[in-house]
Design a protein around this motif. Structure first.
Motif, PDB file in Angstrom:
ATOM      1  N   VAL A   1       0.937  -1.167   0.386  1.00  0.00           N
ATOM      2  CA  VAL A   1       0.151  -0.026  -0.423  1.00  0.00           C
ATOM      3  C   VAL A   1       0.722   1.088   0.289  1.00  0.00           C
ATOM      4  CG1 VAL A   1      -1.629   1.618   1.211  1.00  0.00           C
ATOM      5  CG2 VAL A   1      -2.089  -0.959   1.268  1.00  0.00           C
TER       6      VAL A   1
ATOM      7  N   GLN B   1       0.744   4.415   1.357  1.00  0.00           N
ATOM      8  CA  GLN B   1      -0.078   5.123   2.017  1.00  0.00           C
ATOM      9  C   GLN B   1       0.324   7.089   1.068  1.00  0.00           C
ATOM     10  OE1 GLN B   1       0.844   4.612   5.844  1.00  0.00           O
ATOM     11  NE2 GLN B   1      -1.203   3.112   6.126  1.00  0.00           N
ATOM     12  N   GLY B   2      -0.686   7.460   1.247  1.00  0.00           N
ATOM     13  CA  GLY B   2      -0.721   9.536   0.135  1.00  0.00           C
ATOM     14  C   GLY B   2      -0.996   9.535  -0.483  1.00  0.00           C
TER      15      GLY B   2
ATOM     16  N   ARG C   1      -8.636   9.497  -0.114  1.00  0.00           N
ATOM     17  CA  ARG C   1      -8.241   9.453   1.091  1.00  0.00           C
ATOM     18  C   ARG C   1      -7.410   9.248   2.087  1.00  0.00           C
ATOM     19  NH1 ARG C   1      -8.541   3.844   3.883  1.00  0.00           N
ATOM     20  NH2 ARG C   1      -8.707   2.700   1.498  1.00  0.00           N
ATOM     21  N   TYR C   2      -6.458  10.630   0.930  1.00  0.00           N
ATOM     22  CA  TYR C   2      -5.549  11.525   2.226  1.00  0.00           C
ATOM     23  C   TYR C   2      -5.572  12.764   1.882  1.00  0.00           C
ATOM     24  CZ  TYR C   2      -3.665   6.249   2.400  1.00  0.00           C
ATOM     25  OH  TYR C   2      -3.366   4.934   2.228  1.00  0.00           O
TER      26      TYR C   2
ATOM     27  N   THR D   1       5.106  10.130   0.302  1.00  0.00           N
ATOM     28  CA  THR D   1       4.144   9.058   0.325  1.00  0.00           C
ATOM     29  C   THR D   1       4.825   7.985   2.563  1.00  0.00           C
ATOM     30  OG1 THR D   1       5.937   7.849  -0.680  1.00  0.00           O
ATOM     31  CG2 THR D   1       3.712   8.555  -1.468  1.00  0.00           C
ATOM     32  N   ASP D   2       4.017   7.190   2.411  1.00  0.00           N
ATOM     33  CA  ASP D   2       4.606   5.790   3.277  1.00  0.00           C
ATOM     34  C   ASP D   2       4.822   4.506   2.808  1.00  0.00           C
ATOM     35  OD1 ASP D   2       5.501   7.109   5.302  1.00  0.00           O
ATOM     36  OD2 ASP D   2       3.302   8.396   6.312  1.00  0.00           O
ATOM     37  N   TRP D   3       4.928   3.248   2.586  1.00  0.00           N
ATOM     38  CA  TRP D   3       4.851   2.748   1.830  1.00  0.00           C
ATOM     39  C   TRP D   3       4.408   1.119   2.735  1.00  0.00           C
ATOM     40  CZ3 TRP D   3       6.369   1.334  -3.308  1.00  0.00           C
ATOM     41  CH2 TRP D   3       6.988   1.998  -4.658  1.00  0.00           C
TER      42      TRP D   3
END
Ligand SMILES: CC(C)(COP(=O)(O)OP(=O)(O)OC[C@H]1O[C@@H](n2cnc3c(N)ncnc32)[C@H](O)[C@@H]1OP(=O)(O)O)[C@@H](O)C(=O)NCCC(=O)NCCS
Length: 362
Positions: free
Chosen positions: A190, A192-193, A197-198, A208-210
């Motif tokens: 995933v 994230q970022g 939803r972000y 991002t965070d992976w």
């Protein structure tokens, strides 16, 4: 019976090369670890946006097919790293090419996006909706990379390639395909970022965070690619011995070797270039296909197998009959703008801009 023959092909790799040793100057890693775990020796860092890479790759593919952009009825762009989410990536490419008669759509199934796009365009040609299609697989993923996370930063790179499909009465192009998705494992990869939803104003979009469970992805990728490969061969009453070349998704050399072992394929019939580019996600299979042609590894009328997996976890395999022509009809003069920076300078700039964005996030 209508088929969708591959008549053109072209790639565009950004020129800036980042070696493992250079990466080790910004991350706690080393060449020995990366090569022994993944087979990757270097990757490309793009100095331009995805649209620019795609414009060059597509121009080369059209020249190879002897077609003009105006001849296209359809562009299907496989990617997960769009320059913009709205409007879509393919409309930008349509405008750059001047392919004004083409419908333009994006397909996002992460690393399998090119192959799902190939299925989409093939189906539209076979059903008579369109006659000529451009299918692109490209990513500029490095701006979305978390360069502080060594688990993922060593694995990925940027690139793009495209193929032209044309309606044909002879048995060419995709002969069989098997597509699937192991959605129970969608949480194993995933970014994230990216995504609405972000857009909650708590973080900068793009920082991002992976989430990345490498070993779980590895195991499921081997199973998914192997089962899909066996299914398409069985569907046509063929075995691995009938294949001229396997052009797999290039994420990790050990995954490719495991899939080849399971299928009983000798190494000389499996194309690999992961050492040069790392995982370019949707771009790996089309870039490898173009390089296999350039290296004379695809015989006229050759039978190819293209297995892949990606986040989702999507998986697939395509059985592809090449045509009689393995040389381009013409070359394109189109080039990327020159790159004024080294790959390491580009990465250091991404790292400092991310740090500044994190520092200023609310
Ligand atoms: C990512 C991958 C290469 C990691 O290899 P692995 O053998 O599973 O390695 P592990 O994750 O178990 O890590 C082993 C050790 O190396 C360390 N390590 C991880 N990344 C490292 C790096 N870049 N450099 C040096 N050491 C690293 C880990 O911290 C761990 O150390 P520890 O044992 O002290 O905790 C492998 O799991 C893989 O290729 N998975 C598939 C991922 C993929 O292809 N994804 C694409 C999705 S489309």
């Amino acid at each position: 019976m209508q088929y969708a023959a591959v008549t053109g092909w072209g790639k565009c790799l950004p020129p800036a090369v980042l070696t493992n040793a250079e990466l080790a100057t910004v991350l706690p890693t080393d060449d020995e670890w990366i090569v022994s775990r993944t087979g990757i020796k270097e990757r490309r860092i793009s100095h331009v946006r995805l649209e620019e890479l795609a414009y060059v790759a597509a121009s080369r593919a059209l020249a190879a097919a002897g077609l003009q952009a105006a001849d296209l009825d359809l562009i299907v762009f496989g990617t997960c790293s769009f320059d913009d989410q709205v409007p879509n990536q393919s409309s930008g490419l349509q405008l750059r090419l001047g392919a004004m008669s083409a419908a333009a759509m994006d397909v996002n199934t992460a690393c399998t996006s090119f192959l799902y796009a190939l299925s989409t365009a093939t189906a539209m040609i076979r059903s008579g909706v369109v006659q000529r299609a451009l299918v692109v697989g490209g990513e500029v993923i490095t701006p979305l990379m978390d360069w502080t996370n060594r688990n993922v930063a060593v694995l990925f790179g940027d690139g793009c390639a495209a193929v032209v499909l044309e309606a044909s009465d002879t048995e060419q192009g995709v002969l069989a395909e098997k597509l699937g998705c192991d959605a129970a494992a969608r949480g194993t990869l995933v970014i994230q970022g990216m995504g609405s939803r972000y857009a909650d104003f708590e973080r900068r979009l793009g920082v991002t965070d992976w989430v990345f469970e490498g070993q779980e992805i590895f195991k499921r990728a081997v199973v998914g690619m192997s089962e899909a490969s066996a299914a398409v061969l069985a569907a046509k009453g063929l075995t691995a011995a009938d294949l001229d070349l396997v052009v797999p998704h290039q994420a990790n050399l050990r995954i490719i070797e495991a899939v080849a072992r399971r299928a009983g394929l000798p190494a000389e019939r499996v194309f690999t270039n992961v050492h040069r580019y790392g995982n370019m996600s949707a771009a790996t299979v089309p870039v490898a296909l173009v390089e296999a042609l350039e290296e004379g590894r695809v015989p006229p009328n050759g039978l190819l197998l293209l297995p892949a997996f990606g986040a989702g976890l999507t998986w697939c395999a395509h059985l592809l009959r090449w045509g009689p022509r393995v040389l381009p009809l013409a070359q394109s003069e189109v080039q990327l703008p020159p790159c004024e920076h080294t790959a390491l300078e580009l990465v250091k700039s991404l790292i400092s801009r991310r740090a500044a964005a994190v520092g200023t996030a609310v």
